[in-house]
Design an enzyme around this catalytic site. Structure first.
Site, PDB file in Angstrom:
ATOM      1  N   VAL A 159       0.984  -1.432  -0.115  1.00 16.33           N
ATOM      2  CA  VAL A 159      -0.169  -0.187  -0.143  1.00 16.33           C
ATOM      3  C   VAL A 159       0.936   1.296   0.441  1.00 16.33           C
ATOM      4  O   VAL A 159       0.122   2.485  -0.895  1.00 16.33           O
ATOM      5  CB  VAL A 159      -0.935   0.252   1.246  1.00 16.33           C
ATOM      6  CG1 VAL A 159      -1.580   1.217   0.618  1.00 16.33           C
ATOM      7  CG2 VAL A 159      -1.936  -1.311   1.378  1.00 16.33           C
ATOM      8  N   CYS A 160       1.886   1.116   0.291  1.00 17.80           N
ATOM      9  CA  CYS A 160       3.096   2.289   0.992  1.00 17.80           C
ATOM     10  C   CYS A 160       3.255   2.760  -0.735  1.00 17.80           C
ATOM     11  O   CYS A 160       2.926   4.584  -0.653  1.00 17.80           O
ATOM     12  CB  CYS A 160       3.951   1.991   1.760  1.00 17.80           C
ATOM     13  SG  CYS A 160       3.731   1.198   3.263  1.00 17.80           S
TER      14      CYS A 160
END
Length: 187
Positions: free
Chosen positions: A46-47
């Site tokens: 996700v980062c």
């Protein structure tokens, strides 16, 4: 987590920006709007989507006098390696702070003790170093740079227009509110 309207604590950290290693401290944020964008770790899932989304809005943030500082507990060396190996991260022009000791994460109360990782935390800081907005999300919930832009615009508007506030879902150019006794019960 009573960080709203508090001063950013002193810090000193190594970072990667524009192909160089730089040192960053609370002195670097003095006199300008800043965003601190904490995330768990480099080389994850996700980062990079979040960091890439912010990178896509960086020019607009800069035009509004806002500097962005992404922060994880990885080192500035790891940030450089990630920047060099990922097309998404490679487009980042803002400062990527390494916080391997967790000092900055603890200052902003986003450290996951026992894991050595930061929560997903976003903080909008005014030119006086005062935290004006914050958002913390769980591991699997990615943030939206469009909403971050809306919050920056609202924070800047309220700072420039004392006595006015921005209602829910406010967009730049829309009507604001002027809280008063006459407005009580009328909304």
């Amino acid at each position: 987590m009573a960080l709203i309207n508090t001063q950013v604590k002193p810090f000193n950290a190594s970072a990667f920006k524009a192909g160089e290693f730089v040192e960053v401290s609370e002195k670097d944020i003095a006199g300008k709007w800043s965003i601190f964008f904490f995330y768990p770790a480099d080389f994850t899932f996700v980062c990079p989507t979040e960091l890439g989304d912010v990178a896509d809005h960086y020019a607009e943030l800069q035009s509004r006098g806002v500097e962005v500082y992404s922060v994880s507990t990885d080192t500035h060396f790891t940030h450089k390696a990630w920047h060099d190996s990922s097309d998404t991260i490679g487009k980042i022009q803002y400062t990527m702070i390494g916080d391997p000791t967790g000092e900055l994460c603890r200052n902003f109360d986003v450290m996951r003790e026992g894991q050595g990782l930061a929560d997903r935390g976003t903080f909008i800081v005014d030119p006086d170093g005062i935290i004006q907005a914050m958002e913390i999300t769980a591991e699997g919930i990615g943030r939206d740079a469009e909403d971050l832009m809306r919050k920056v615009k609202a924070a800047q508007y309220v700072a420039a227009h004392p006595g006015e506030v921005c209602p829910a879902a406010w967009k730049e150019g829309e009507a604001t509110l002027a809280p008063s006794l006459d407005l009580v019960g009328k909304i």
